[in-house]
Enzyme design. Structure first.
Site, mmCIF file in Angstrom:
data_model
loop_
_atom_site.group_PDB
_atom_site.id
_atom_site.type_symbol
_atom_site.label_atom_id
_atom_site.label_comp_id
_atom_site.label_asym_id
_atom_site.label_seq_id
_atom_site.Cartn_x
_atom_site.Cartn_y
_atom_site.Cartn_z
ATOM 1 N N GLN A 86 0.850 -1.205 0.000
ATOM 2 C CA GLN A 86 0.000 0.000 0.000
ATOM 3 C C GLN A 86 0.882 1.251 0.000
ATOM 4 O O GLN A 86 0.383 2.360 -0.080
ATOM 5 C CB GLN A 86 -0.877 0.015 1.259
ATOM 6 C CG GLN A 86 -1.866 -1.137 1.302
ATOM 7 C CD GLN A 86 -2.476 -1.263 2.697
ATOM 8 O OE1 GLN A 86 -3.425 -0.568 3.037
ATOM 9 N NE2 GLN A 86 -1.951 -2.150 3.504
ATOM 10 N N ASN A 87 2.187 1.033 0.121
ATOM 11 C CA ASN A 87 3.091 2.179 0.214
ATOM 12 C C ASN A 87 3.400 2.757 -1.163
ATOM 13 O O ASN A 87 3.552 2.023 -2.131
ATOM 14 C CB ASN A 87 4.397 1.763 0.896
ATOM 15 C CG ASN A 87 4.150 1.276 2.310
ATOM 16 O OD1 ASN A 87 3.106 1.588 2.892
ATOM 17 N ND2 ASN A 87 5.070 0.513 2.856
ATOM 18 N N VAL A 88 3.554 4.071 -1.185
ATOM 19 C CA VAL A 88 3.890 4.724 -2.454
ATOM 20 C C VAL A 88 5.400 4.941 -2.580
ATOM 21 O O VAL A 88 5.874 5.423 -3.601
ATOM 22 C CB VAL A 88 3.129 6.073 -2.633
ATOM 23 C CG1 VAL A 88 1.631 5.827 -2.740
ATOM 24 C CG2 VAL A 88 3.429 7.049 -1.494
ATOM 25 N N HIS A 104 -1.483 1.561 -4.185
ATOM 26 C CA HIS A 104 -1.847 2.982 -4.066
ATOM 27 C C HIS A 104 -0.945 3.897 -4.883
ATOM 28 O O HIS A 104 -0.857 5.083 -4.617
ATOM 29 C CB HIS A 104 -1.837 3.394 -2.581
ATOM 30 C CG HIS A 104 -2.906 2.706 -1.778
ATOM 31 N ND1 HIS A 104 -2.907 2.660 -0.405
ATOM 32 C CD2 HIS A 104 -4.014 2.026 -2.175
ATOM 33 C CE1 HIS A 104 -3.972 1.973 0.009
ATOM 34 N NE2 HIS A 104 -4.650 1.577 -1.043
ATOM 35 N N GLY A 170 2.998 -4.295 8.969
ATOM 36 C CA GLY A 170 2.898 -2.847 9.145
ATOM 37 C C GLY A 170 1.699 -2.189 8.507
ATOM 38 O O GLY A 170 1.804 -1.089 7.982
ATOM 39 N N THR A 171 0.573 -2.854 8.557
ATOM 40 C CA THR A 171 -0.655 -2.186 8.108
ATOM 41 C C THR A 171 -1.752 -2.416 9.137
ATOM 42 O O THR A 171 -1.887 -3.519 9.674
ATOM 43 C CB THR A 171 -1.120 -2.650 6.704
ATOM 44 O OG1 THR A 171 -2.453 -2.163 6.473
ATOM 45 C CG2 THR A 171 -1.090 -4.142 6.524
ATOM 46 N N SER A 172 -2.512 -1.357 9.402
ATOM 47 C CA SER A 172 -3.574 -1.464 10.408
ATOM 48 C C SER A 172 -4.778 -2.239 9.872
ATOM 49 O O SER A 172 -5.697 -2.531 10.613
ATOM 50 C CB SER A 172 -4.012 -0.062 10.830
ATOM 51 O OG SER A 172 -4.431 0.658 9.684
HETATM 52 N N1 APR Z 1 7.153 -2.053 12.067
HETATM 53 C C1 APR Z 1 5.986 -2.650 11.717
HETATM 54 N N2 APR Z 1 4.788 -2.080 11.878
HETATM 55 C C2 APR Z 1 4.755 -0.864 12.409
HETATM 56 C C3 APR Z 1 5.908 -0.156 12.796
HETATM 57 C C4 APR Z 1 7.162 -0.816 12.613
HETATM 58 N N3 APR Z 1 8.323 -0.247 12.965
HETATM 59 N N4 APR Z 1 5.525 1.046 13.284
HETATM 60 C C5 APR Z 1 4.179 1.095 13.195
HETATM 61 N N5 APR Z 1 3.700 -0.052 12.655
HETATM 62 C C6 APR Z 1 2.325 -0.432 12.381
HETATM 63 C C7 APR Z 1 1.253 0.234 13.222
HETATM 64 O O1 APR Z 1 1.083 -0.480 14.446
HETATM 65 C C8 APR Z 1 0.021 0.114 12.320
HETATM 66 O O2 APR Z 1 -0.673 -1.100 12.543
HETATM 67 O O3 APR Z 1 2.047 -0.050 11.057
HETATM 68 C C9 APR Z 1 0.636 0.092 10.925
HETATM 69 C C10 APR Z 1 0.398 1.357 10.120
HETATM 70 O O4 APR Z 1 -0.961 1.507 9.897
HETATM 71 P P1 APR Z 1 -1.547 2.743 9.096
HETATM 72 O O5 APR Z 1 -0.872 4.004 9.567
HETATM 73 O O6 APR Z 1 -3.024 2.634 9.185
HETATM 74 O O7 APR Z 1 -0.997 2.518 7.599
HETATM 75 P P2 APR Z 1 -1.576 1.626 6.420
HETATM 76 O O8 APR Z 1 -2.314 0.454 6.948
HETATM 77 O O9 APR Z 1 -0.445 1.399 5.483
HETATM 78 O O10 APR Z 1 -2.586 2.640 5.750
HETATM 79 C C11 APR Z 1 -3.217 2.267 4.577
HETATM 80 O O11 APR Z 1 -4.085 4.507 4.268
HETATM 81 O O12 APR Z 1 -2.945 6.478 4.767
HETATM 82 C C12 APR Z 1 -3.594 5.761 3.756
HETATM 83 O O13 APR Z 1 -3.250 5.364 1.466
HETATM 84 C C13 APR Z 1 -2.583 5.439 2.702
HETATM 85 O O14 APR Z 1 -1.584 3.354 2.011
HETATM 86 C C14 APR Z 1 -2.114 4.062 3.121
HETATM 87 C C15 APR Z 1 -3.391 3.440 3.647
#
Ligand code: APR
Length: 228
Positions: A86-88, A104, A170-172
């Site tokens: 999902q990372n750009v 994305h 690393g995605t919520s």
């Molecule tokens: N290593 C692994 N995971 C981590 C770390 C780390 N060092 N630090 C934080 N995290 C976790 C957090 O606990 C969280 O669960 O990474 C996750 C990040 O979640 P989000 O900020 O919700 O990011 P993401 O799921 O990628 O968001 C999806 O939303 O912001 C928009 O389009 C954008 O692609 C993005 C999408």
């Protein structure tokens, strides 16, 4: 070779020093991030949107892949690794992973505003007003904005559906349609989640949670699934 499919999100790049939208607290300078990352924002103030992405691109150029990205490359010795991100950012590419699908979009690319098939590499970090595609229309960042469709989702679902092992890093799992990819994982496929926080993945039992950062978590995963 067995197929290892990895879904990555912002946490994958956290140890490289890239801040996520959510870490920005929803604000960039005094602007709501939704305002600078949406079609409405683009129509209202293009130069603001371009400046926002220029800054993110500039920051990206100063960062390097971390141990997590590099560990996924190591796994290619034993697995056919497919990364759906999902990372750009381009940190999986720079680490050396071979099969990467960007859900994305890509920060270091631009796209025509009249023909979405026209995608270009951006030299350096600046994309400006007046930068045009070969058909003469303004170029925009090649990213999926809030409220826009995710054209790569079909291909992502196809990749996820052939996973022998599925890993979420690393995605919520809050943002759709990416979060919905979990429903394409075959029922017998083991699932690992690498995240320092608990991430709830609905509809699957027996998920192994490696409650660590991406760097450390990928090393532990390698110990678990490597035959060396
Ligand atoms: N290593 C692994 N995971 C981590 C770390 C780390 N060092 N630090 C934080 N995290 C976790 C957090 O606990 C969280 O669960 O990474 C996750 C990040 O979640 P989000 O900020 O919700 O990011 P993401 O799921 O990628 O968001 C999806 O939303 O912001 C928009 O389009 C954008 O692609 C993005 C999408």
């Amino acid at each position: 070779m067995k197929k290892l499919v990895v879904l990555t999100g912002a946490g994958m790049s956290a140890e490289s020093g890239l801040r996520t939208f959510r870490e920005m607290g929803g604000l960039w300078e005094e602007h709501d991030v939704y305002e600078v990352a949406s079609p409405a924002g683009w129509h209202k103030d293009r130069s603001l949107v371009l400046r926002f992405y220029n800054e993110r691109r500039k920051q990206l150029l100063k960062t390097l892949p971390n141990k997590g990205h590099l560990g996924l490359v190591e796994l290619e010795k034993e697995y056919e690794v497919w990364i759906v991100t999902q990372n750009v950012d381009d940190l999986h590419e720079r680490a050396g992973s071979g099969r990467i699908l960007h859900l994305h979009g890509e920060l270091r690319k631009s796209r025509s505003t009249i023909d979405p098939k026209l995608v270009y590499d951006i030299e350096g970090w600046k994309l400006e007003e007046g930068d045009l595609c070969e058909k003469g229309s303004q170029l925009r960042p090649h990213v999926v904005w809030f409220g826009e469709a995710v054209p790569a989702i079909k291909e992502a679902a196809r990749i996820v559906s052939f996973a022998d092992i599925f890993v979420i890093i690393g995605t919520s799992m809050n943002v759709y349609p990416a979060a919905g990819l979990i429903s394409y994982v075959p029922g017998t496929t083991p699932i690992y989640v690498i995240d320092p926080n608990m991430v709830s993945v609905a509809g699957h039992s027996g998920i192994q949670h490696i409650q660590k950062s991406a760097g450390e978590g990928v090393q532990l995963l390698r110990k678990e699934i490597s035959h060396e």
